[in-house]
Design a protein around this motif. Structure first.
Motif, PDB file in Angstrom:
ATOM      1  N   VAL A 287       0.812  -1.210   0.000  1.00 26.56           N
ATOM      2  CA  VAL A 287       0.000   0.000   0.000  1.00 26.56           C
ATOM      3  C   VAL A 287       0.853   1.270   0.000  1.00 26.56           C
ATOM      4  N   VAL A 288       1.818   1.361   0.928  1.00 26.99           N
ATOM      5  CA  VAL A 288       2.566   2.602   1.103  1.00 26.99           C
ATOM      6  C   VAL A 288       3.601   2.800   0.003  1.00 26.99           C
ATOM      7  N   LEU A 289       4.301   1.750  -0.401  1.00 26.17           N
ATOM      8  CA  LEU A 289       5.374   1.890  -1.385  1.00 26.17           C
ATOM      9  C   LEU A 289       4.906   2.482  -2.715  1.00 26.17           C
ATOM     10  N   PRO A 290       3.805   2.044  -3.270  1.00 26.22           N
ATOM     11  CA  PRO A 290       3.371   2.695  -4.517  1.00 26.22           C
ATOM     12  C   PRO A 290       3.111   4.180  -4.360  1.00 26.22           C
ATOM     13  N   VAL A 291       2.597   4.603  -3.202  1.00 24.25           N
ATOM     14  CA  VAL A 291       2.345   6.035  -2.981  1.00 24.25           C
ATOM     15  C   VAL A 291       3.657   6.809  -2.935  1.00 24.25           C
ATOM     16  N   VAL A 292       4.662   6.263  -2.231  1.00 22.33           N
ATOM     17  CA  VAL A 292       5.964   6.929  -2.148  1.00 22.33           C
ATOM     18  C   VAL A 292       6.611   7.032  -3.520  1.00 22.33           C
ATOM     19  N   LEU A 293       6.568   5.982  -4.277  1.00 24.38           N
ATOM     20  CA  LEU A 293       7.154   6.006  -5.622  1.00 24.38           C
ATOM     21  C   LEU A 293       6.463   7.033  -6.506  1.00 24.38           C
ATOM     22  N   VAL A 295       5.042   9.844  -5.505  1.00 20.84           N
ATOM     23  CA  VAL A 295       5.456  11.187  -5.076  1.00 20.84           C
ATOM     24  C   VAL A 295       6.864  11.507  -5.576  1.00 20.84           C
ATOM     25  N   VAL A 296       7.780  10.550  -5.460  1.00 17.18           N
ATOM     26  CA  VAL A 296       9.160  10.764  -5.940  1.00 17.18           C
ATOM     27  C   VAL A 296       9.172  11.016  -7.435  1.00 17.18           C
ATOM     28  N   LEU A 297       8.405  10.242  -8.183  1.00 12.48           N
ATOM     29  CA  LEU A 297       8.358  10.423  -9.634  1.00 12.48           C
ATOM     30  C   LEU A 297       7.824  11.805 -10.004  1.00 12.48           C
ATOM     31  N   ALA A 298       6.810  12.270  -9.303  1.00 13.68           N
ATOM     32  CA  ALA A 298       6.267  13.599  -9.591  1.00 13.68           C
ATOM     33  C   ALA A 298       7.278  14.693  -9.272  1.00 13.68           C
ATOM     34  N   THR A 299       8.061  14.536  -8.203  1.00 15.93           N
ATOM     35  CA  THR A 299       9.071  15.530  -7.833  1.00 15.93           C
ATOM     36  C   THR A 299      10.179  15.596  -8.874  1.00 15.93           C
ATOM     37  N   VAL A 300      10.662  14.428  -9.338  1.00 18.53           N
ATOM     38  CA  VAL A 300      11.727  14.398 -10.359  1.00 18.53           C
ATOM     39  C   VAL A 300      11.248  15.017 -11.657  1.00 18.53           C
ATOM     40  N   LEU A 301      10.038  14.706 -12.048  1.00 18.38           N
ATOM     41  CA  LEU A 301       9.503  15.257 -13.284  1.00 18.38           C
ATOM     42  C   LEU A 301       9.389  16.776 -13.198  1.00 18.38           C
ATOM     43  N   ALA A 302       8.977  17.308 -12.052  1.00 15.20           N
ATOM     44  CA  ALA A 302       8.871  18.761 -11.903  1.00 15.20           C
ATOM     45  C   ALA A 302      10.245  19.425 -11.953  1.00 15.20           C
TER      46      ALA A 302
END
Length: 345
Positions: A287-293, A295-302
């Motif tokens: 449950v938690v790991l997909p959410v963290v991934l 968020v990280v992906l959105a930060t890198v893309l920005a």
């Protein structure tokens, strides 16, 4: 000629002239008649033995074995050969009324004995009882017809004299249930749950006319226990199953089944439940790991978009007041702090 010495008994009972016994004629003393004295002695013996001719008796007809609840039975009054049965009636003793009740007295007794019928076919006296119930049980007798009275207040059947009573016993076996031993109100339901290694004791009970015979069986196995109580020591998983109590009485049988469930001990049960359910780490990974991934992906893309297209910033301005050169001009020159008028009008 001298009379027989046995004639002295005649004088003691019958008097000097005549004697009368139930079921016999007046016998006159005939001195010297040994035959007549012998007949009198025979009648006297019958009287002393309680078997005087003419005493009515009651018999159960055409019924073999025990009398069961729901049976149809017939009683007949017997009073000896040639007896006039029209002068006799069937009576039943009522413990509540403390009297004998005449059963063929009319319709007013139907509230108590609605399934009882008295008939007189061919000079006989019969009593038919249909669908025998518990309240039909008791003492019956065949007695002389009472005069204008349905209820005969006499002592109970054990003290009655002059008539032979018949005790009708009714066997019944109704409900069967299972209880905890030595419990005030411990009726057991359809299922019993026991922890592995514990003991289990169950007791069978029944509503019956007299104590029945009990036995226990286990469904699916050729196993029988001839006892009223069932005791299982140190229960294991292979002892779980459906146990059935049987109550037997006079050909009647009733049974009750109880399913026994055996659970593992508390600690073993927790380990088993933990092994069968997903752990905390698996829950986090799922449950938690997909959410963290995400968020990280959105930060890198920005950040990548920010590097490719930097934002344009306006040129820095010099501190001071800007005033227009002339009216309508879009450009301005830096003026002094004390100037209040434009250079060109």
């Amino acid at each position: 000629m001298m009379s027989s010495p046995s004639c002295g008994l005649y004088q003691l009972i019958g008097g000097a002239e005549a004697a009368t016994l139930p079921g016999s004629q007046h016998i006159r003393k005939l001195p010297g008649s040994a035959t007549m004295c012998g007949a009198f002695i025979f009648l006297l013996a019958l009287r002393l033995a309680g078997a005087s001719p003419g005493v009515p008796t009651v018999q159960l007809l055409d019924h073999e074995g025990p009398v069961l609840e729901g049976d149809n039975v017939t009683l007949e009054c017997m009073a000896g050969p040639g007896a006039d049965m029209s002068s006799f009636s069937f009576q039943k003793y009522s413990p509540w009324l403390q009297s004998w009740v005449q059963l063929d007295a009319g319709a007013r007794l139907r509230c108590w004995f609605y399934a009882v019928a008295v008939s007189r076919p061919g000079g006989r006296l019969l009593l038919d009882i249909a669908r025998l119930q518990r309240w039909h049980e008791g003492a019956y007798r065949c007695a002389p017809m009472p005069l204008n009275d349905t209820f005969v207040p006499e002592p109970g059947p054990s003290n009655a004299s002059g008539e032979a009573t018949f005790m009708l016993h009714v066997d019944y076996l109704r409900d069967v249930w299972v209880t905890w031993p030595d419990a005030w109100c411990g009726t057991v339901g359809d299922t019993v749950t026991v922890t592995e290694g514990e003991d289990l004791e169950l007791e069978c009970a029944a509503e019956a006319s007299r104590p029945p015979k009990f036995d226990w069986t286990r469904d699916g196995e050729a196993w029988t226990l001839q006892a009223q109580a069932l005791g299982l020591r140190g229960l294991q998983q292979d002892q779980a199953g459906t146990y059935r109590c049987h109550a037997r009485l006079s050909g009647l049988t009733q049974s009750r089944a109880v399913t026994v469930l055996v659970e593992p001990p508390a600690g073993t049960q927790r380990l088993a439940e933990t092994a069968q359910t997903p752990g905390a780490l698996a829950l986090v990974l799922a449950v938690v790991l997909p959410v963290v991934l995400l968020v990280v992906l959105a930060t890198v893309l920005a950040a990548w978009v920010q590097c490719r297209h930097p934002a344009k910033s306006p040129p820095p301005e010099v501190s001071g007041q800007r005033i227009p050169i002339f009216k309508g001009s879009l450009e301005s020159v830096q003026g002094g702090a004390g100037d209040t008028h434009p250079l060109v009008r």
